[in-house]
Motif scaffolding. Structure first.
Motif, PDB file in Angstrom:
ATOM      1  N   ARG A 228       0.069  19.839  14.139  1.00 17.08           N
ATOM      2  CA  ARG A 228       0.878  19.231  15.071  1.00 17.08           C
ATOM      3  C   ARG A 228       1.414  20.090  16.426  1.00 17.08           C
ATOM      4  O   ARG A 228       1.600  19.923  17.304  1.00 17.08           O
ATOM      5  CB  ARG A 228       2.111  18.513  14.586  1.00 17.08           C
ATOM      6  CG  ARG A 228       2.880  19.224  13.889  1.00 17.08           C
ATOM      7  CD  ARG A 228       3.739  18.119  12.878  1.00 17.08           C
ATOM      8  NE  ARG A 228       4.799  18.792  12.291  1.00 17.08           N
ATOM      9  CZ  ARG A 228       5.619  18.281  11.466  1.00 17.08           C
ATOM     10  NH1 ARG A 228       5.644  17.040  11.367  1.00 17.08           N
ATOM     11  NH2 ARG A 228       6.250  18.856  10.516  1.00 17.08           N
ATOM     12  N   ARG A 229       1.688  21.365  16.095  1.00 16.49           N
ATOM     13  CA  ARG A 229       2.407  22.141  17.068  1.00 16.49           C
ATOM     14  C   ARG A 229       1.491  23.356  17.399  1.00 16.49           C
ATOM     15  O   ARG A 229       0.005  23.079  17.396  1.00 16.49           O
ATOM     16  CB  ARG A 229       3.545  23.133  16.370  1.00 16.49           C
ATOM     17  CG  ARG A 229       4.583  21.959  16.153  1.00 16.49           C
ATOM     18  CD  ARG A 229       5.899  22.497  15.713  1.00 16.49           C
ATOM     19  NE  ARG A 229       6.029  23.110  14.190  1.00 16.49           N
ATOM     20  CZ  ARG A 229       6.932  24.165  14.130  1.00 16.49           C
ATOM     21  NH1 ARG A 229       7.885  24.318  14.883  1.00 16.49           N
ATOM     22  NH2 ARG A 229       6.699  24.584  12.927  1.00 16.49           N
ATOM     23  N   GLU A 240      -4.535  35.893   4.639  1.00 18.32           N
ATOM     24  CA  GLU A 240      -5.445  34.766   4.384  1.00 18.32           C
ATOM     25  C   GLU A 240      -6.342  34.258   5.727  1.00 18.32           C
ATOM     26  O   GLU A 240      -7.471  33.847   5.430  1.00 18.32           O
ATOM     27  CB  GLU A 240      -4.404  33.460   4.156  1.00 18.32           C
ATOM     28  CG  GLU A 240      -3.835  33.809   2.683  1.00 18.32           C
ATOM     29  CD  GLU A 240      -2.844  34.814   2.545  1.00 18.32           C
ATOM     30  OE1 GLU A 240      -2.311  35.302   3.554  1.00 18.32           O
ATOM     31  OE2 GLU A 240      -2.564  35.241   1.372  1.00 18.32           O
ATOM     32  N   GLY A 400       7.341  29.381  -0.151  1.00 16.83           N
ATOM     33  CA  GLY A 400       7.808  30.796  -0.402  1.00 16.83           C
ATOM     34  C   GLY A 400       6.608  31.311  -1.323  1.00 16.83           C
ATOM     35  O   GLY A 400       6.179  30.562  -2.407  1.00 16.83           O
TER      36      GLY A 400
HETATM   37  P1  NAP Z   1       3.600  25.284   4.430  1.00 12.02           P
HETATM   38  O1  NAP Z   1       3.396  26.464   4.400  1.00 12.02           O
HETATM   39  O2  NAP Z   1       4.845  24.918   4.574  1.00 12.02           O
HETATM   40  O3  NAP Z   1       2.709  24.473   5.522  1.00 12.02           O
HETATM   41  C1  NAP Z   1       2.595  23.093   5.599  1.00 12.02           C
HETATM   42  C2  NAP Z   1       1.787  22.845   7.055  1.00 12.02           C
HETATM   43  O4  NAP Z   1       2.085  21.232   7.078  1.00 12.02           O
HETATM   44  C3  NAP Z   1       2.276  23.202   8.199  1.00 12.02           C
HETATM   45  O5  NAP Z   1       1.522  23.765   8.979  1.00 12.02           O
HETATM   46  C4  NAP Z   1       3.312  22.164   8.553  1.00 12.02           C
HETATM   47  O6  NAP Z   1       3.577  21.825  10.155  1.00 12.02           O
HETATM   48  C5  NAP Z   1       2.530  21.033   8.227  1.00 12.02           C
HETATM   49  N1  NAP Z   1       3.286  19.588   8.287  1.00 12.02           N
HETATM   50  C6  NAP Z   1       4.495  19.406   7.426  1.00 12.02           C
HETATM   51  N2  NAP Z   1       4.805  18.103   7.479  1.00 12.02           N
HETATM   52  C7  NAP Z   1       3.970  17.629   8.407  1.00 12.02           C
HETATM   53  C8  NAP Z   1       3.694  16.288   9.065  1.00 12.02           C
HETATM   54  N3  NAP Z   1       4.568  15.281   8.669  1.00 12.02           N
HETATM   55  N4  NAP Z   1       2.529  16.154   9.777  1.00 12.02           N
HETATM   56  C9  NAP Z   1       1.874  17.238  10.236  1.00 12.02           C
HETATM   57  N5  NAP Z   1       1.967  18.366   9.918  1.00 12.02           N
HETATM   58  C10 NAP Z   1       2.976  18.510   8.893  1.00 12.02           C
HETATM   59  O7  NAP Z   1       3.067  24.481   3.064  1.00 12.02           O
HETATM   60  P2  NAP Z   1       1.805  25.015   2.167  1.00 12.02           P
HETATM   61  O8  NAP Z   1       0.739  25.263   2.919  1.00 12.02           O
HETATM   62  O9  NAP Z   1       1.801  23.870   1.079  1.00 12.02           O
HETATM   63  O10 NAP Z   1       2.316  26.132   1.261  1.00 12.02           O
HETATM   64  C11 NAP Z   1       3.500  26.063   0.381  1.00 12.02           C
HETATM   65  C12 NAP Z   1       3.953  27.581   0.202  1.00 12.02           C
HETATM   66  O11 NAP Z   1       2.995  28.336  -0.749  1.00 12.02           O
HETATM   67  C13 NAP Z   1       4.137  28.482   1.308  1.00 12.02           C
HETATM   68  O12 NAP Z   1       5.309  29.423   1.316  1.00 12.02           O
HETATM   69  C14 NAP Z   1       2.654  29.302   1.148  1.00 12.02           C
HETATM   70  O13 NAP Z   1       2.934  30.617   2.061  1.00 12.02           O
HETATM   71  C15 NAP Z   1       2.713  29.481  -0.165  1.00 12.02           C
HETATM   72  N6  NAP Z   1       1.253  29.791  -0.651  1.00 12.02           N
HETATM   73  C16 NAP Z   1       0.945  31.060  -0.402  1.00 12.02           C
HETATM   74  C17 NAP Z   1      -0.592  31.523  -0.670  1.00 12.02           C
HETATM   75  C18 NAP Z   1      -0.822  32.769  -0.423  1.00 12.02           C
HETATM   76  O14 NAP Z   1      -0.092  33.906  -0.447  1.00 12.02           O
HETATM   77  N7  NAP Z   1      -1.963  33.169  -0.350  1.00 12.02           N
HETATM   78  C19 NAP Z   1      -1.270  30.465  -0.619  1.00 12.02           C
HETATM   79  C20 NAP Z   1      -1.026  29.141  -0.734  1.00 12.02           C
HETATM   80  C21 NAP Z   1       0.311  28.932  -0.632  1.00 12.02           C
HETATM   81  P3  NAP Z   1       4.864  22.317  10.846  1.00 12.02           P
HETATM   82  O15 NAP Z   1       5.184  23.921  10.753  1.00 12.02           O
HETATM   83  O16 NAP Z   1       4.788  21.700  12.233  1.00 12.02           O
HETATM   84  O17 NAP Z   1       5.912  21.599  10.134  1.00 12.02           O
END
Ligand code: NAP
Ligand code: FAD
Length: 490
Positions: A228-229, A240, A400
């Motif tokens: 969205r942004r 990644e 995180g």
């Molecule tokens: P995340 O990093 O919080 O990303 C969520 C995404 O969804 C963001 O782009 C966010 O956009 C979007 N989003 C949230 N609410 C929304 C809405 N209502 N409508 C449209 N878009 C929306 O979450 P995640 O990918 O589930 O990861 C969770 C955590 O696990 C993170 O800290 C991540 O780094 C970690 N993780 C790490 C690894 C790795 O190290 N390889 C792999 C997987 C996960 P906005 O920013 O605009 O809210």
């Protein structure tokens, strides 16, 4: 200053020991009585908290409860199969589990097989580290169509989580070769990579066999990641992104004008943030790579697009309708009133995980989806609940990496150790408590077969052996009964 929480009459009825809760005692941790600690959840938060407690409280006896028969939480069921180096953290967890005063009780769900009251009656301290087992919803039309899937379900499916192994995921009979992913975090990139990666490489990992079979038949050639942004707000990280840009036979596409415009307008901001700068440089480099159209696969990053509706033919989702956004002069995101339809045969919602309450006896912040706490000490009505702690995603929300979870566990363990040294706990520290002994009979009567750490080691060994025979790092057991049978075989 936080006050101590006073239990309600309901709690008083259920707990005969409660009168001692507010007594502050200064008991040496060197006392011969074991300090009984229960940990709920066996992911990184649970194991790291256990490790810090082991180092500082020599007479701590730690019992870890896990709802699955197998340990490690998202290290087993979240971390992508092609990231084996991340899973090496389990070597550390094994050494924590090998401590003589540590016990693992798998296949025990707190809030179902045992209530929080049961733990309160038998332990001095409880650490809740049960993670986030749900995902956020968008709340837009047609979200419940069968081919609109949460990334959490998809990840659990390819990682062989028993509750998701039979998910009817069909990547073959689709009316489009495009998958749409909503959200631009690291989970979105994991999912995109699994969909586009060379299956010959992927099948050597510990990916579930049912996923390999379906991915071999997959029709998906293109992935569109919708956010969205703008480019500066991508939530994924450089490592990644690099992996995405290195995918064989796969072109990276995005709106070059938006990317360059946003990067150029934020030069000052980026000069102070090296990690973000590196990430955006990678995106810019990626878009300058070969775009001759000769590659058979692609992934597209679509900025400034808010999902408004899943397109439906009455039975299945056919794609996504998005409203285009722009940044106003004050930097705020605003909608433009312009819409775009993105066609796709499957849509994956990857907008974050969230936690849920597991027992009515534990306070829960339904807005933030966490257990309210102050440096890991659980708070109810502004007061600390003695001896009750949280760590990991249930403490700070589903955000995180493993290292941040380790720091967070350190903070919680520090609070717990400080409290033990100051004589603050759920039950008086000079009271000898029976810990699991008291609960074991009840679980047996209810037919709950617990799985110990050495039982898990039998599962681990079998998975590695059967995997090896198939040229894989591990073939995970995906059925709980099969896990228990393997664990309990002499
Ligand atoms: P995340 O990093 O919080 O990303 C969520 C995404 O969804 C963001 O782009 C966010 O956009 C979007 N989003 C949230 N609410 C929304 C809405 N209502 N409508 C449209 N878009 C929306 O979450 P995640 O990918 O589930 O990861 C969770 C955590 O696990 C993170 O800290 C991540 O780094 C970690 N993780 C790490 C690894 C790795 O190290 N390889 C792999 C997987 C996960 P906005 O920013 O605009 O809210
Ligand atoms: P979890 O790991 O979720 O552990 C919680 C445990 O509690 C689970 O085992 C669960 O079964 C158990 N449980 C739940 N309810 C109960 C109950 N009622 N009773 C008993 N037990 C219960 N980080 C990285 O550093 N590198 C990566 O590559 C990486 N990849 C990721 C991929 C995905 C898809 C996701 C979602 C996250 C990833 N992360 C990665 C982040 C990392 O996994 C988390 O930071 C970390 O796992 C959080 O730890 P936790 O202990 O709080 O939760």
């Amino acid at each position: 200053m936080l006050k101590l929480f006073r239990f309600s009459p309901k709690h008083l009825d259920r707990l005969s020991f409660i009168s001692s809760l507010h007594r502050s005692r200064f008991i040496s941790t060197a006392s011969s009585n074991p300090v009984r600690v229960a940990i709920v959840g066996s992911g990184p938060a649970g194991f790291y908290t256990a490790s810090y407690i082991q180092k500082s409280v020599p007479n701590a006896h730690i019992d870890m409860f896990e709802s699955l028969p197998v340990p490690y939480g998202l290290v087993r069921y979240g971390v992508a199969p092609d990231h084996p180096e991340v899973k090496n953290v389990t070597n550390k967890f094994e050494s924590i589990a090998s401590h003589p005063n540590f016990n693992f009780y798998g296949n025990v769900t707190i809030g179902k097989d045992l209530a929080i009251y049961d733990l309160q009656a038998n332990y001095h301290s409880i650490v809740l580290s049960y993670g986030a087992s749900e995902d956020k919803k968008l709340g837009i039309p047609n979200e419940s169509l069968p081919n609109v899937i949460s990334a959490r379900s998809f990840v659990n499916w390819y990682n062989g989580h028993p509750d998701f192994a039979n998910l009817p995921i069909d990547l073959e009979n689709l009316n489009s070769d495009t998958a749409i992913i909503i959200g631009a975090g690291n989970v979105a990139l994991d999912v995109a990579r699994i969909l586009l990666m060379d299956i010959e490489e992927l099948q050597k990992t510990d990916i579930a066999d049912h996923a390999v079979k379906m991915l071999k038949r997959s029709k998906i050639k293109h992935v569109v990641i919708v956010m969205r942004r703008g480019p500066l707000q991508v939530a994924f990280t450089s490592k990644e992104l690099r992996e995405m840009l290195a995918l064989t036979d796969t072109e990276f596409k995005t709106d070059r004008n938006i990317l360059e415009h946003h990067v150029n307008s934020a030069k000052d901001e980026l000069s102070k943030d090296r990690a973000k700068r590196r990430l955006l440089d990678l995106l810019l480099k990626g878009i300058q790579q070969d775009s001759s159209g000769a590659k058979t696969k692609s992934w597209t990053l679509k900025f400034l697009s808010t999902p408004t509706e899943f397109l439906s033919d009455g039975k299945l989702c056919q794609g996504l309708n998005v409203e285009k956004n722009e940044f106003a002069n004050d930097g705020k995101l605003q909608s433009t009133g312009l819409f775009e339809e993105i066609k796709g045969g499957i849509v994956l919602r990857s907008i974050g995980y969230e936690s849920t309450p597991i027992d009515e006896g534990i306070p829960f912040d339904h807005r933030k989806k966490i257990i309210p706490n102050d440096t890991g000490r659980v708070i109810r009505d502004g007061a600390v609940v003695p001896g009750l702690y949280v760590a990991g995603w249930i403490k700070r929300g589903a955000t995180g990496v493993i290292v941040s979870t380790m720091f967070d566990a350190n903070e919680t363990a520090t609070s717990l150790i400080e409290d033990i040294n100051a004589g603050r706990s759920m039950n008086p520290l000079d009271t000898e408590l029976s810990g699991f002994e008291e609960l074991e009979k009840r679980l047996k009567d209810e037919g709950v077969q617990t799985v110990s750490f050495s039982d898990w080691e039998k599962i681990d060994k079998l998975e590695k052996l059967t995997g090896e025979a198939m040229g894989k790092s591990r073939l995970k057991l995906i059925d709980v009964n099969e896990m228990i049978n393997t664990a309990t075989t002499k």
